[in-house]
Design a protein around this motif. Structure first.
Motif, short mmCIF file in Angstrom:
data_model
loop_
_atom_site.label_atom_id
_atom_site.label_comp_id
_atom_site.label_asym_id
_atom_site.label_seq_id
_atom_site.Cartn_x
_atom_site.Cartn_y
_atom_site.Cartn_z
N UNK A 192 1.40 -21.27 17.19
CA UNK A 192 0.01 -20.91 16.98
C UNK A 192 -0.18 -19.58 16.28
N UNK A 193 0.88 -18.80 16.13
CA UNK A 193 0.74 -17.52 15.44
C UNK A 193 1.57 -17.53 14.17
N UNK A 240 0.66 -8.98 21.14
CA UNK A 240 0.84 -8.67 19.72
C UNK A 240 0.11 -9.68 18.86
N UNK A 241 0.23 -10.93 19.25
CA UNK A 241 -0.46 -11.98 18.51
C UNK A 241 -1.97 -11.74 18.50
N UNK A 242 -2.51 -11.44 19.67
CA UNK A 242 -3.94 -11.22 19.76
C UNK A 242 -4.39 -10.03 18.93
N UNK A 301 -6.82 -10.45 15.76
CA UNK A 301 -8.07 -9.72 15.77
C UNK A 301 -8.25 -8.94 14.48
N UNK A 302 -7.16 -8.29 14.07
CA UNK A 302 -7.23 -7.49 12.86
C UNK A 302 -7.40 -8.36 11.61
N UNK A 303 -6.86 -9.59 11.69
CA UNK A 303 -6.97 -10.49 10.55
C UNK A 303 -8.30 -11.23 10.53
N UNK A 304 -9.05 -11.09 11.62
CA UNK A 304 -10.34 -11.75 11.68
C UNK A 304 -10.24 -13.23 11.91
#
Length: 220
Positions: A132-133, A210-212, A216-219
């Motif tokens: 998922x990431x 880390x994934x979250x 989040x930063x990638x929107x």
């Protein structure tokens, strides 16, 4: 996502059931109808295809041409590597993961650009996170999988911020940066630049954190 899982043993069936329960389009491939009936839960929401996971006819009947991810988790390394290579090289599936029993073969997978999952050391949860990431590429794991080495491109939002901002004591460390084709060891004060490829050492139970953060930063 459309995910194809080859192999309906304990790992494959558990992963397929979890993904289907989350609403993903899951296709399970296994040679043995008795195994799929016995391992998949009642009311499984995915599709089951019987046959060899390296057969192009079987793969195409499972919809591999539109697959977002492919996971080979049969009981045989040879079957896993052949089917994973077919998914990656012939059908250009974006995410391809393969189970491995013989660690001496890990280099073969790595040279092909296929992340491997050691059957004893990895869990369904870790496979799930890797699928998922898409921004994290697993490189190595240590001990019994408690610590992972992962690489990720950084989103543009982080440009100019100190790389130390990405660290969490006891959970996440930035250990290397590749910039313009050259690798170096950063300090916590090194500013991120566009197109940086960053290597993280991450505690397994902090992978979701880390994934979250990156999502989040990638929107996304």
């Amino acid at each position: 996502m459309r995910v194809i899982v080859v192999g309906c043993g304990r790992v494959g069936s558990a992963l397929a059931a979890r993904l289907a329960g989350e609403g993903h389009d899951v296709r399970v491939i296994d040679r043995d109808p008795r195994r799929t009936r016995g391992m998949l839960p009642a009311g499984f929401g995915g599709q089951v295809v019987h046959g060899n996971g390296f057969s192009r006819t079987v793969l195409e009947s499972a919809g591999i041409g539109l697959a977002d991810a492919f996971v080979a988790v049969t009981s045989g390394d040879n079957t896993n590597i052949v089917s994973a290579r077919t998914a990656k090289e012939t059908y250009r599936v974006p995410i391809v993961l393969a189970r491995i029993y013989d660690p001496r073969r890990a280099d073969i997978y790595r040279d092909l650009g296929i992340p491997t999952i050691a059957s004893v050391r990895w869990t369904v949860h870790q496979l799930h996170q890797m699928l998922l990431h898409r921004h994290l590429t697993p490189e190595l794991d240590f001990g019994n999988g408690e610590t992972l080495l992962l690489r990720s491109g950084l989103p543009g939002y982080l440009t100019g911020r100190p790389l130390g901002d990405l660290e969490v004591d006891g959970e996440i460390r930035v250990v290397e940066v590749t910039r313009g084709g050259r690798s170096f060891l950063p300090t916590p004060h090194t500013p991120a630049e566009a197109d940086d490829l960053v290597t993280f050492a991450v505690a397994a139970d902090a992978l979701g954190r880390l994934r979250g953060f990156l999502d989040k930063e990638l929107g996304t």
